[in-house]
Design a protein around this motif. Structure first.
Motif, short mmCIF file in Angstrom:
data_model
loop_
_atom_site.label_atom_id
_atom_site.label_comp_id
_atom_site.label_asym_id
_atom_site.label_seq_id
_atom_site.Cartn_x
_atom_site.Cartn_y
_atom_site.Cartn_z
N THR A 4 34.28 39.91 37.33
CA THR A 4 35.08 39.58 36.15
C THR A 4 36.30 40.48 36.10
N LEU A 5 37.48 39.81 35.95
CA LEU A 5 38.75 40.53 35.81
C LEU A 5 39.17 40.47 34.35
N PHE A 6 39.53 41.63 33.80
CA PHE A 6 39.97 41.71 32.42
C PHE A 6 41.47 41.98 32.38
N GLN A 7 42.21 41.04 31.72
CA GLN A 7 43.62 41.26 31.42
C GLN A 7 43.71 41.35 29.90
N LYS A 8 43.66 42.53 29.38
CA LYS A 8 43.58 42.73 27.94
C LYS A 8 42.37 41.96 27.42
N SER A 9 42.60 41.00 26.54
CA SER A 9 41.48 40.24 25.97
C SER A 9 41.11 39.02 26.81
N LEU A 10 41.89 38.73 27.82
CA LEU A 10 41.63 37.56 28.66
C LEU A 10 40.78 37.97 29.85
N SER A 11 39.70 37.27 30.07
CA SER A 11 38.83 37.56 31.21
C SER A 11 38.72 36.33 32.10
N SER A 12 38.64 36.60 33.40
CA SER A 12 38.46 35.54 34.39
C SER A 12 37.34 35.96 35.32
N SER A 13 36.52 35.02 35.76
CA SER A 13 35.33 35.36 36.54
C SER A 13 35.19 34.45 37.75
N ALA A 14 34.43 34.97 38.72
CA ALA A 14 34.02 34.19 39.89
C ALA A 14 32.64 34.67 40.32
N SER A 15 31.88 33.80 40.94
CA SER A 15 30.50 34.14 41.31
C SER A 15 30.22 33.75 42.75
N THR A 16 29.22 34.43 43.32
CA THR A 16 28.72 34.11 44.65
C THR A 16 27.27 34.55 44.73
N THR A 17 26.53 33.99 45.68
CA THR A 17 25.11 34.30 45.83
C THR A 17 24.86 34.93 47.19
N VAL A 18 24.06 35.98 47.17
CA VAL A 18 23.66 36.66 48.41
C VAL A 18 22.14 36.73 48.44
N GLU A 19 21.57 36.31 49.55
CA GLU A 19 20.12 36.37 49.74
C GLU A 19 19.77 37.59 50.58
N ILE A 20 18.86 38.40 50.07
CA ILE A 20 18.40 39.57 50.82
C ILE A 20 17.11 39.17 51.54
#
Length: 1271
Positions: A473-489
């Motif tokens: 998650t990236l925070f630009q002041k009050s604005l947040s943007s997110s990205a996700s990924t999955t890793v299997e151990i």
């Protein structure tokens, strides 16, 4: 006219009509009387005026003629008119059709009690039409009538006499009287209000005629404006003065005064630029006309107020670049329309409300600045047009919706134990405000770094805790943007979790050997065994959650080299892990001595096997770390050493290995440390005695010290209490063993405390004080207003009595950044745990103190440390720090950057860096014997002790042989009991000395229980030797001094045995009980009482020397008594002979023992001569020989008894008696040397027949009793 209003309390008022009639009647009577007596123009005018006023106001007035004041008029002929004496006249010439009438100015004072009349009187006078004809015949007119002065009482009952408009008090009255507090003087000479009623005839004076026009521009004045004040008067004068709050204004940088005269009109202008709040207040312009006889002045006053332009703007805001409208606003308290309003930059539209100006922005994506998170400053400016202007800024941050992407350094599947990283990037912002989550749980910020608008999450060792979905998650002041990924151990066993069997063992040639690799888990793996150059497939065998892979390997007898084997695990994504090696030695078939499930081996061979698994609370198998070493002994395998870790510590170690790589390690650390603290308390005995457990706890501390922690009291307490247990005195023997096998562990322990202290984060701006038996912690948080030195003192009140101090000057402290932490930890026992310095002549002689800082050291850094000396006899102090890079991982002491200063009992070290510090000091080589001399002394000791033991055995045998011949009197009996026990005590002490010689040859046993036992018994029996000497001396003293007092033999023996063994036992037990808990009972490299640390040796030296002194005094007293007996004190011949012999024993042995230990004490002092060491060794080694010679062989009765007993004539008779007695009954007999020795030791007579008459009755009775008990 002077009006006085003085209301009288208690005055009664009547009706208005009655008042009016009474008043008029009284005034008419008064005026008639005056005019009849003193006819005058002035009196006539006054009475008329009085009647007019009375009638008009219907008031009751009291008239007082005293204050009338007139100026004498001057006639044309220069004569004065005839007027009453009490009236002063003033005449002014006027031209009226050639006539010169006389004009009078009369001052009239009116007193009244009703304050409401004042305005009525003023209004009446103001509305009169002048001239008022008083007497047409006499041509008397009233041309004008003015109120000049008003005196009244205030609510506080204070007098106020103020002047009406156009009138002022003269300068004399302003100077003599008090000016009213609220009145501002127009000039220094005149005033318009005083606080006292003036004397008779005094009233306000008329000021010159002339009206001042006072104007101010602008009307509304704001801070920063240019203000112009103008005074204009119909008067031709250049004398103009300006005042501000009573202070004269002069031309200056901000003030400008200009005056011009046009057509007899004077204009004066005061300009003030850039006005401030201080310019608020009254401004007065004063014009002075000096053309007349008396100075005339005119003044006018205006009050101005300077206001501030208080702009209240809307707050800084953020706008998302999606077309959203943003309204910016600037407001003031008044009407904003009176200001000129400007907005910059001009990208929006302006609108107004009564108090505000508004600016509307529309954030379209195409209009937003790049990059995102850019900030534009908008300014609203208000201006008055007169120079004042104010502005406010509003910051607007434009935020663009970011598009985040996560990339991985590896594929989506990662094997357990492998490393990987994830990189999160965006396309619009340089912001570094990223957070990472897994399973919606925050990941410790120390595990990722953010820079240049991207963030990289690094996982050094993947565990199952890292299996799942990651969110960036990236925070630009009050604005947040997110990205996700999955890793299997993907599961893959860690190298340290693969259990090998055997770890080190033997293979019998041509016989199959089972090799085994086991793990905990249910995952399927392809396992291959590599033995030398041969690869074998592993066969899976499952037992619950424990999986073992095995293979059978056979080695030919032709192979002569050892075999190394290992197993390789391959998981489903083809990642591999290889186990530690198994080391196998080949033995021929005919050389096998031991066999079985343990393995095969020759006599004395050792096999290393894994620890057996344990069962958890859920019945699951748990791998126990450590090894078991078996030794082949007489065809059986025996456990030589068990290095397995206890169950709780094993579980904590596995937990620590997982915690250090856990995503939420910082959050879970406090809970884990609490479990660690509780477990180590329960397992303290296991830690004290097991080097394996000690290594495990050290490893745990080393792992968790890498995790940052807040400086909370419970977190620090739990960590340091665990360290306190590990460095306790009771663990030092285990540390000694461990340092010989794995010396790096003590260095790891020290490093873990340093890392933990350095990684602490401030909490509440305080560092809690932690105090334990073996360590103490103090520290500070650097704050903005810190002004003191960093000065911390450490004192340990246990037997070491060590202290230390850490000092950093305040000038250095002030250079440190705010919220920096300085922490110091002092150890009292760590000096015994860290490996000894390489120089054998040096020793750590003080505390070990750590000082750490979580920020960079400032330039020209300096720290001062003060150490108290543990052993003040050591010399040549050297300030050192523990260098972890010395000797590979072991570390070592280093003196780089440190300088010592010896201060008597203390050493001050000055260093230019931070770490763990202490002091090394040298033993005094000048006073210590050389190596060759020490070796010679060792030979003398061993030879002397051997001779001593043989001599003592001979002494005991002789005593047993001659016992019945030499114990016929009570004195001789007790003397030989003492001699015999002296010999036995020394024999036992020398025997334990032989044990210590063996232990000291085995270096690893010096600090073991055997050495402790040897020290205890040597101390005990050496003390017994001296206390039996004391018993012997006291016995002789008693028998000779108290010759007429008789005590039974039983009591004498009870006292002797209590003194001979009871007192030494008490002293020995107290000594070990006090010093052993602090590990200061023994010396470090010898099985004998400690001197340097606890002075435990004094528990032997002091009693011994006291006994020597007492016995010496007793010997002198006895000799005097024997040589010069008093009347009636002469003992029998036999008694006298026994006393003399006992005295010889005391007089001979006491000095010998005293000299021996006197030289021993001398060897302890610094600089003692080598001859003291030699004499002490010789005398100490041959003490047994001294007892044989001086205690037994020099006794004439003993020698005679031996000669008689073993002469040829008595040999056969004695032999017959002995044989008869042995045949008749199984009893102890004095004829038997060894049984007699046992009896004699405890003072028992044994069984024998005697026909001699020399024995006393009491002695015979005692013999009989003893006989019956033996049977």
């Amino acid at each position: 006219m002077l009006l006085r209003n003085f209301q009288k309390s208690g005055m009664k008022k009547s009706g208005s009509q009655l008042m009016e009639s009474q008043t008029i009647l009284s005034q008419l009577r008064f005026c008639n009387k005056i005019l009849s007596e003193m006819p005058s123009l002035g009196i006539t005018v006054f009475c008329f005026l009085l009647l007019i006023v009375t009638k008009a106001t219907h008031a009751s007035m009291e008239v007082n003629f005293d204050p009338f004041v007139s100026l004498s008029p001057d006639g044309e002929n220069g004569t004065e008119e005839n007027v009453p004496a009490k009236l002063h006249r003033q005449k002014r010439q006027v031209a009226t059709f050639g006539l010169s009438p006389t004009e009078y100015k009369i001052n009239i004072e009116i007193r009244y009690t009703d304050p409401s009349l004042l305005e009525a009187i003023k209004d009446y006078f103001k509305n009169l039409s002048f001239p008022v004809v008083v007497n047409a015949d006499a041509a008397m007119n009233i041309s004008s009538l003015n109120v000049t002065t008003v005196c009244s009482l205030t609510s506080n009952n204070e007098t106020r006499c103020s002047c009406e408009s156009g009138y002022r008090w003269p300068a004399a009255l302003c100077t003599a009287k008090s000016i009213c507090p609220s009145t501002i003087p127009t000039q220094e000479e005149i005033c318009d209000c005083i606080t006292q009623v003036p004397s008779q005839g005094s009233s306000c004076q008329l000021q010159p005629e002339g009206q001042i026009n006072f104007s101010v521009s602008p009307e509304d004045i704001f801070q920063g404006d240019k203000v112009k004040m103008k005074c204009e008067i119909q008067l031709d004068t250049e004398i103009v003065t300006w005042y501000h709050s009573g202070r004269e204004i002069l031309n200056s940088v901000r003030h400008s005064i200009s005056t011009i005269i046009i057509e007899k009109t004077t204009k004066s202008v005061l300009e003030i630029t850039n006005v401030t709040q201080d310019d608020t207040g009254p401004y007065t312009c004063v014009f002075i006309d000096s053309r007349v006889n008396s100075t005339l002045e005119f003044k006018a006053t205006r009050n101005i107020t300077v206001a501030q332009i208080n702009i209240v703007q809307s707050g800084d805001t953020e706008v998302i670049c999606d077309g959203t409208k943003v309204l910016l606003r600037c407001c003031i308290e008044g009407n904003i329309q009176s200001f000129t309003t400007t907005w910059r930059p001009k990208t929006g539209t302006t609108s107004f409300t009564p108090n505000c100006t508004e600016y509307t922005l529309q954030a379209l994506h195409s209009q937003c600045p790049y990059p995102s998170d850019s900030e534009i400053m908008y300014t609203c400016e208000l201006s008055t047009g007169n120079g004042a202007n104010r502005s406010k800024t509003i910051n607007v941050t434009y935020l663009q919706i970011a598009n985040l992407q996560i990339s991985s350094s590896t594929k989506a599947q990662v094997s357990e134990g492998h490393s990987f990283n994830l990189t999160c990037t965006n396309d619009v912002s340089n912001s570094n405000k990223f957070i990472w989550k897994i399973h919606s749980q925050m990941i410790d910020s120390r595990l990722y770094s953010s820079e240049g608008g991207r963030s990289v999450l690094t996982v050094n060792s993947a565990t199952q805790a890292w299996n799942g979905t990651y969110t960036c998650t990236l925070f630009q002041k009050s604005l947040s943007s997110s990205a996700s990924t999955t890793v299997e151990i993907v599961p893959l066993p860690l190298k340290q979790n693969i259990v090998l069997d055997p770890i080190q063992g033997f293979i019998q040639c041509n016989e199959p050997q089972v090799l085994k690799c086991c793990i905990i888990g249910t995952e399927n793996y392809n396992v291959t065994f590599t033995v030398g150059q041969t690869e074998l497939k592993g066969v899976k065998n499952t037992q619950g959650n424990r999986v073992c892979y095995t293979c059978n390997y056979t080695e030919s007898c032709n192979s002569k080299s050892d075999v190394v084997a290992y197993c390789t695990f391959v998981n489903r994504i083809q990642d591999t892990v290889t186990s530690s090696p198994m080391k196998l030695s080949i033995i021929p078939e005919n050389k096998v001595t031991c066999s079985g499930s343990i393995g095969v081996g020759q006599q004395g061979a050792q096999i290393t096997k894994p620890c057996p698994t344990s069962q958890g609370v859920n019945g699951m198998s748990i791998t126990v770390r450590g090894t078991v070493i078996y030794v082949c002994n007489n065809s059986n395998w025996e456990v030589a050493r068990n290095n397995c870790i206890s169950g709780q510590i094993n579980a904590l170690l596995i937990g620590a290995e997982g915690l250090v790589y856990d995503p939420q390690a910082e959050v879970e650390l406090p809970t884990y440390l609490e479990k660690l603290h509780n477990a180590t308390l329960k397992e303290q005995q296991e830690i004290n005695t097991s080097p394996a457990n000690l290594v495990a706890v050290t490893t745990i501390l080393d792992l968790v010290s890498n995790i940052p922690a807040d400086a909370e009291p419970h977190t620090m307490e739990n960590f340091l209490s665990t360290v306190n247990i590990v460095v306790d005195n009771s663990t030092i023997p285990a540390w000694k063993i461990l340092n010989n096998q794995q010396p790096e562990n003590s260095s790891r322990l020290l490093n873990s405390v340093e890392k933990f202290s350095q990684s602490l984060r401030p909490a509440n701006n305080t560092i809690p004080l932690i105090t334990h038996t073996n360590l103490q912690l103090q520290g500070i948080v650097i704050t903005e207003n810190i002004t003191s030195d960093y000065n911390k003192n450490f004192t340990f009140s246990n037997s070491t009595n060590l202290s230390g101090n850490v000092l950093i000057n305040r000038t250095i402290i002030k250079k440190l950044p705010e919220n920096s932490i300085i922490i110091s930890v002092a150890f009292s026992t760590l000096r015994y745990i860290l490996p000894n310095p390489n120089e054998t002549d040096r020793d750590v002689n003080g505390l070990v103190m750590i000082t750490t800082m979580n920020s960079m050291l400032p330039s020209e850094f300096q720290i001062s440390l003060t150490f108290s000396k543990s052993n003040s006899s050591l010399k040549e102090p050297q300030c050192v720090f523990w260098n972890f890079s010395h000797s590979a991982a072991e570390g070592g002491w280093d003196d780089t950057g440190c300088h010592p200063k010896d201060e008597g009992d203390n050493v001050i070290c000055t260093c230019d860096h931070l770490t763990s510090f202490s002091i090394l000091m040298s033993f005094d080589q000048g006073s210590s014997p050389s190596e060759a001399v020490l070796q010679s002394l060792d030979y003398i000791t061993y030879i002397g002790v051997s001779i001593s033991i043989v001599s003592l055995i001979i002494c005991i045998i002789i005593e047993s042989l001659v016992w019945k011949y030499v114990t016929k009197t009570r004195t001789s009996y007790m003397r030989h009991v003492c001699i015999l026990n002296i010999a036995v005590s020394l024999l036992l002490a020398d025997s334990w000395f032989i044990v210590t010689a063996f232990v000291q040859d085995k270096k690893e046993l010096v600090n073991g229980n055997v050495c402790i036992a040897a020290t205890f018994f040597i101390h005990l029996f050496y003390l017994s030797l001296f206390f039996w000497m004391l018993a012997l001396g006291l016995l002789i003293f008693y028998r000779l001094v108290f010759i007429l007092h008789d005590t039974s033999k039983t009591i004498q023996k009870a006292v002797a045995f209590s003194l001979g063994y009871g007192c030494p036992l008490i002293i020995s037990v107290i000594t070990i009980a006090v010093t052993q808990p602090h590990n200061t009972y023994m010396r470090e490299n010898a099985c004998w009482l400690n001197w340097e640390k606890s002075k435990a040796l004094l528990a032997f030296i002091i009693p011994a020397l006291i006994i020597v002194a007492v016995n010496s005094i007793i010997a002198v007293v006895i000799l005097v008594k024997i040589l010069r007996p008093a009347i009636g004190e002469k003992p029998s011949k036999q008694e006298r002979s026994s006393l003399i012999q006992a005295t010889k024993n005391v007089a001979t042995l006491t000095p010998l023992f005293g000299l021996t230990w006197g030289f021993g004490v001398a060897t302890l002092s610094s600089g003692s001569p080598i001859v003291f060491h030699i004499l002490f060794t010789l005398l100490n080694a041959f003490q047994g020989l001294f007892i044989l010679v001086f205690g037994t062989l020099r006794d004439k009765k003993v020698v005679e008894a031996l000669q008689n007993k073993y002469s040829l004539g008595r040999w056969s008779t004695q032999q017959t008696k002995s044989t008869s007695l042995v045949d008749s009954a199984l009893v102890f007999s004095m004829s038997s040397p060894f049984s007699g020795a046992l009896n004699n030791l405890f003072g028992k007579a044994g069984k024998y027949k005697i026909s001699s008459t020399e024995a006393s009755g009491s002695f015979s009775e005692h013999t009989s009793n003893t006989y019956s008990k033996l049977h």
